[in-house]
Write a protein that holds these residues in place. Structure first.
Motif, PDB file in Angstrom:
ATOM      1  N   HIS B 203       0.723  -1.215  -0.156  1.00 39.67           N
ATOM      2  CA  HIS B 203       0.040   0.065   0.131  1.00 39.67           C
ATOM      3  C   HIS B 203       0.753   1.136   0.039  1.00 39.67           C
ATOM      4  O   HIS B 203       1.611   1.249   0.865  1.00 39.67           O
ATOM      5  N   PRO B 204       0.548   2.144  -0.810  1.00 42.57           N
ATOM      6  CA  PRO B 204       1.246   3.624  -0.749  1.00 42.57           C
ATOM      7  C   PRO B 204       0.890   4.284   0.373  1.00 42.57           C
ATOM      8  O   PRO B 204      -0.562   4.202   0.817  1.00 42.57           O
ATOM      9  N   CYS B 205       1.856   5.072   0.693  1.00 39.01           N
ATOM     10  CA  CYS B 205       1.215   6.041   1.989  1.00 39.01           C
ATOM     11  C   CYS B 205       1.708   7.257   1.838  1.00 39.01           C
ATOM     12  O   CYS B 205       2.834   7.614   1.339  1.00 39.01           O
ATOM     13  N   GLU B 206       0.942   8.282   2.184  1.00 40.85           N
ATOM     14  CA  GLU B 206       1.012   9.636   1.673  1.00 40.85           C
ATOM     15  C   GLU B 206       0.712  10.684   2.663  1.00 40.85           C
ATOM     16  O   GLU B 206      -0.192  10.325   3.584  1.00 40.85           O
ATOM     17  N   PRO B 207       1.218  11.937   2.915  1.00 41.34           N
ATOM     18  CA  PRO B 207       0.786  12.971   3.671  1.00 41.34           C
ATOM     19  C   PRO B 207      -0.563  13.648   3.078  1.00 41.34           C
ATOM     20  O   PRO B 207      -0.739  13.752   1.837  1.00 41.34           O
ATOM     21  N   GLN B 208      -1.388  14.034   3.993  1.00 44.34           N
ATOM     22  CA  GLN B 208      -2.689  14.536   3.732  1.00 44.34           C
ATOM     23  C   GLN B 208      -2.318  16.013   3.096  1.00 44.34           C
ATOM     24  O   GLN B 208      -1.326  16.832   3.213  1.00 44.34           O
ATOM     25  N   GLY B 209      -3.167  16.127   1.721  1.00 43.63           N
ATOM     26  CA  GLY B 209      -3.150  17.072   1.014  1.00 43.63           C
ATOM     27  C   GLY B 209      -1.980  17.003  -0.164  1.00 43.63           C
ATOM     28  O   GLY B 209      -1.798  17.524  -1.236  1.00 43.63           O
ATOM     29  N   PHE B 210      -1.324  15.700  -0.009  1.00 48.71           N
ATOM     30  CA  PHE B 210      -0.338  15.495  -1.099  1.00 48.71           C
ATOM     31  C   PHE B 210      -0.575  13.883  -1.472  1.00 48.71           C
ATOM     32  O   PHE B 210       0.404  13.114  -1.443  1.00 48.71           O
ATOM     33  N   ASP B 211      -1.743  13.687  -1.614  1.00 50.19           N
ATOM     34  CA  ASP B 211      -2.101  12.173  -1.795  1.00 50.19           C
ATOM     35  C   ASP B 211      -2.664  11.755  -3.187  1.00 50.19           C
ATOM     36  O   ASP B 211      -3.529  10.887  -3.294  1.00 50.19           O
ATOM     37  N   VAL B 259      -1.888  10.146   5.991  1.00 53.30           N
ATOM     38  CA  VAL B 259      -1.682  10.600   7.395  1.00 53.30           C
ATOM     39  C   VAL B 259      -1.325  12.028   7.400  1.00 53.30           C
ATOM     40  O   VAL B 259      -0.961  12.842   6.467  1.00 53.30           O
ATOM     41  N   THR B 260      -1.661  12.536   8.684  1.00 52.14           N
ATOM     42  CA  THR B 260      -1.342  13.910   8.719  1.00 52.14           C
ATOM     43  C   THR B 260       0.031  14.300   9.172  1.00 52.14           C
ATOM     44  O   THR B 260       0.750  13.551   9.586  1.00 52.14           O
ATOM     45  N   ASP B 261       0.466  15.464   9.018  1.00 45.55           N
ATOM     46  CA  ASP B 261       1.636  15.790   9.248  1.00 45.55           C
ATOM     47  C   ASP B 261       2.199  15.613  10.836  1.00 45.55           C
ATOM     48  O   ASP B 261       3.125  14.915  11.237  1.00 45.55           O
ATOM     49  N   ASP B 262       0.858  15.853  11.622  1.00 49.02           N
ATOM     50  CA  ASP B 262       1.288  15.398  13.149  1.00 49.02           C
ATOM     51  C   ASP B 262       1.418  14.085  13.454  1.00 49.02           C
ATOM     52  O   ASP B 262       2.225  13.664  14.081  1.00 49.02           O
ATOM     53  N   GLY B 283       9.374  10.007   5.471  1.00 50.95           N
ATOM     54  CA  GLY B 283      10.082   8.636   5.556  1.00 50.95           C
ATOM     55  C   GLY B 283       9.232   7.942   6.534  1.00 50.95           C
ATOM     56  O   GLY B 283       9.249   6.549   6.848  1.00 50.95           O
ATOM     57  N   ALA B 284       8.543   8.588   7.132  1.00 46.98           N
ATOM     58  CA  ALA B 284       7.723   7.917   8.441  1.00 46.98           C
ATOM     59  C   ALA B 284       6.267   8.021   8.206  1.00 46.98           C
ATOM     60  O   ALA B 284       5.635   7.266   9.059  1.00 46.98           O
ATOM     61  N   VAL B 285       5.802   8.276   7.046  1.00 51.59           N
ATOM     62  CA  VAL B 285       4.274   8.068   6.959  1.00 51.59           C
ATOM     63  C   VAL B 285       3.843   6.720   6.697  1.00 51.59           C
ATOM     64  O   VAL B 285       2.813   6.557   7.400  1.00 51.59           O
ATOM     65  N   ALA B 286       4.651   5.878   6.373  1.00 52.07           N
ATOM     66  CA  ALA B 286       4.208   4.520   6.440  1.00 52.07           C
ATOM     67  C   ALA B 286       4.073   3.704   7.855  1.00 52.07           C
ATOM     68  O   ALA B 286       3.218   3.314   8.214  1.00 52.07           O
ATOM     69  N   LEU B 287       4.915   4.213   8.688  1.00 56.16           N
ATOM     70  CA  LEU B 287       5.065   3.715  10.041  1.00 56.16           C
ATOM     71  C   LEU B 287       3.830   4.605  10.569  1.00 56.16           C
ATOM     72  O   LEU B 287       3.032   3.706  11.475  1.00 56.16           O
ATOM     73  N   ALA B 288       3.591   5.798  10.372  1.00 55.79           N
ATOM     74  CA  ALA B 288       2.439   6.609  10.995  1.00 55.79           C
ATOM     75  C   ALA B 288       1.000   5.764  10.519  1.00 55.79           C
ATOM     76  O   ALA B 288       0.329   5.647  11.457  1.00 55.79           O
ATOM     77  N   ALA B 289       1.259   5.318   9.263  1.00 53.13           N
ATOM     78  CA  ALA B 289       0.022   4.735   8.912  1.00 53.13           C
ATOM     79  C   ALA B 289      -0.501   3.448   9.541  1.00 53.13           C
ATOM     80  O   ALA B 289      -1.394   2.988   9.994  1.00 53.13           O
ATOM     81  N   HIS B 293      -3.565   4.113  11.464  1.00 49.91           N
ATOM     82  CA  HIS B 293      -4.705   3.769  10.389  1.00 49.91           C
ATOM     83  C   HIS B 293      -4.608   2.495  10.020  1.00 49.91           C
ATOM     84  O   HIS B 293      -4.979   2.084   9.092  1.00 49.91           O
ATOM     85  N   GLY B 294      -4.356   1.512  11.098  1.00 47.35           N
ATOM     86  CA  GLY B 294      -4.374   0.223  10.899  1.00 47.35           C
ATOM     87  C   GLY B 294      -5.569  -0.557  10.654  1.00 47.35           C
ATOM     88  O   GLY B 294      -5.513  -1.712  10.216  1.00 47.35           O
ATOM     89  N   GLU B 295      -6.788   0.133  10.962  1.00 43.98           N
ATOM     90  CA  GLU B 295      -8.088  -0.683  10.986  1.00 43.98           C
ATOM     91  C   GLU B 295      -8.367  -1.581   9.571  1.00 43.98           C
ATOM     92  O   GLU B 295      -9.110  -2.613   9.826  1.00 43.98           O
ATOM     93  N   THR B 296      -8.018  -0.827   8.500  1.00 44.97           N
ATOM     94  CA  THR B 296      -8.227  -1.893   7.379  1.00 44.97           C
ATOM     95  C   THR B 296      -7.126  -2.930   7.221  1.00 44.97           C
ATOM     96  O   THR B 296      -7.347  -3.442   6.065  1.00 44.97           O
ATOM     97  N   LEU B 297      -6.101  -2.762   7.850  1.00 50.10           N
ATOM     98  CA  LEU B 297      -4.951  -3.882   7.726  1.00 50.10           C
ATOM     99  C   LEU B 297      -4.982  -5.059   8.501  1.00 50.10           C
ATOM    100  O   LEU B 297      -5.837  -5.385   9.538  1.00 50.10           O
ATOM    101  N   GLY B 298      -4.123  -6.144   8.119  1.00 47.66           N
ATOM    102  CA  GLY B 298      -4.354  -7.370   8.580  1.00 47.66           C
ATOM    103  C   GLY B 298      -3.501  -7.416   9.814  1.00 47.66           C
ATOM    104  O   GLY B 298      -3.044  -6.473  10.355  1.00 47.66           O
TER     105      GLY B 298
END
Lengths: 324, 324
Positions: B203-211, B259-262, B283-289, B293-298
């Motif tokens: 899955h790609p992970c991106e910051p809000q506003g740049f998705d 994910v948000t910047d925060d 570089g941390a947006v995937a870890l943040a997700a 935001h893990g609810e849809t993940l296994g």
């Protein structure tokens, strides 16, 4: 007495449980030091320090019925966390005896790794009495932090990895610098490298004012530190070398290197900017020695960064003083 | 078009030059996420990001006489440093075209890695014209940052390592989260895992506003970001998915996560305290997700931390807001 066979046996027990940390480098660090620097980042080990290796080695070597009763350790720092997680991963209880004035985060982390943390009052209680009572009542086995052959054997697995990784890099001759408190880590590393990489010479690294190992190696007898507190490098401050570790260090190690707290902080900042790792000041003394006191060393230096459990305020201090 | 054979060929060229980054984990992160989290820290790669892999792949594939003339790249960030060091390690010249208002430290680092840095005025000069002139005059080969099969093949070697390391951990099924800008990194990783670990979904992970990638995957056509600046996650902000990468992502990737910047800063702070690694916000947006935001993940998530070239002030900000 720890020997290479014990270290290799520990490695078999650790296999699949311990993390094989990589060997890092940066041309920027080479430029500062005027020599090739490699870094073995044990801060990336489980619980953030090499201590997990020794704890796993000691716990995994117990007979199943003794082990099932649980283990006990005295520590307010990295050894506590290493023992707590290694015990949890073995599915056994652990009791860690910590001073009640230990930093809250360390107490919380040790509890979160699954340990039963018993706090004692440093001024009015004797931790040994508390430990002896708990051990007897519950049949717990004491895991010592450094002066214990099985713990030394576990720490020595770091040396086996260094020997292999250095061979892959084509390194045949190197000075290996190890942050040193009681001497368990460096004793294991020196035993492993003495057997597997005879062109390597291991040196203890210590903070100024707490250079008991450096002075002991120079004088040929165990020397004590004058004071116990007041160093930023708290993780590696111990009163004196161990009775088991000192003879090993005397036989196998080169001269010690001593760095200031500021040099350790500078190394913390450079590990941040150039290696992207988080190192605590005590864990950074070997890198500091490689960077700023290399004049007696050869062309290739391998510096072990032994731990990364740093308080965010101290990390900020390192960035404030030495960050880009 | 990149395929698994190209990725495996890139790996042979990269062998002994690229760093095999470990797979990290912490029970503290598992607790926050409510699932098992593994982290692939490409911040520990040479030059502090995965970009070195693609640069090495592209440069090493050139014929010796073409390569000897040198390479050129447009970048003010991680691609610049990756190309500069890979060129230096090949003993060839590199020219990096950077905007004159790029951060001083990035210009200095790129120069220190051996590149000839050519600055241009973003408002009054056309970098493509400058690049074309230099390429022609000196016979330099352009190394594109992501929309280039050989670069994608190099980034894909990360996926080969993830497949092997996951197998060692006994992982057969996982969601793999990758910070995504133009899509070169995730395309390579997805191609490698599709061939080597069919139970894994990327899955790609991106910051809000740049998705742009998340929206493009959802709509089935290339979508652009409304703005270009203003994200802390600058390393992965690009106008839109690449023409080569978008079809690969469409075919192989699951839904994007935003994910948000925060949240990215919070992940930076947790990577500091729990993994002892330095990660930049992008570089941390995937870890943040994975964490938030893990609810849809296994049950098992592998989050790639793609880079660690963070400004100390931004790092302080992460510690101030989310440090212990």
């Amino acid at each position: 007495m720890t020997d290479i066979a014990m270290i290799e046996a520990a490695r078999v027990r650790l296999d699949g449980h311990v993390r094989r940390t990589p060997l890092l480098s940066s041309p920027f660090l080479d430029d500062i030091a005027g020599r090739r620097i490699f870094v073995k980042p044990e801060c990336l080990q489980h619980t953030g320090s090499f201590k997990f290796r020794g704890a796993w080695s000691a716990i995994s070597a117990l007979s199943p019925d003794v082990r099932a009763k649980g283990v006990i350790a005295f520590s307010s720092g990295n050894h506590a966390q290493g023992v707590a997680l290694a015990a949890r991963m073995h599915g056994i209880p652990s009791v860690i005896i910590m001073p009640s004035d230990a930093p809250r985060i360390k107490i919380e982390n040790t509890r979160a790794y699954g340990a039963d943390v018993v706090l004692y009052d440093r001024l009015n209680e004797d931790r040994d009495v508390i430990g002896a009572r708990l051990s007897q009542e519950r049949g717990l086995t004491l895991i010592k932090p450094f002066d214990e052959p099985l713990v030394i054997a576990g720490q020595g697995t770091t040396g086996l990895e260094i020997a292999e990784q250095a061979r892959e890099e084509g390194i045949e001759k190197a000075d290996v610098l190890v942050p040193t408190g009681g001497g368990g880590f460096i004793s294991g590393v020196a035993l492993a490298l003495n057997a597997k990489a005879p062109g390597f010479l291991v040196h203890p690294c210590e903070p100024q004012g707490f250079d008991d190992v450096t002075r002991s190696l120079a004088s040929g007898k165990i020397e004590r530190n004058a004071t116990q507190g007041g160093s930023l490098c708290d993780a590696i401050v111990t009163p004196q070398p161990g009775n088991i570790t000192f003879p090993i260090m005397s036989k196998l190690c080169g001269a010690g290197l001593v760095v200031t707290d500021d040099e350790a902080l500078h190394a913390v900042a450079l590990a941040f900017s150039r290696l992207k790792i988080v190192v605590e000041p005590g864990g950074a003394v070997a890198l500091a020695a490689a960077l700023f006191h290399g004049e007696t060393l050869g062309e290739t230096v391998i510096a072990v960064c032994s731990g990364g459990n740093i308080d965010p305020d101290i990390f900020r201090l390192a960035l404030d003083r030495f960050g880009a």
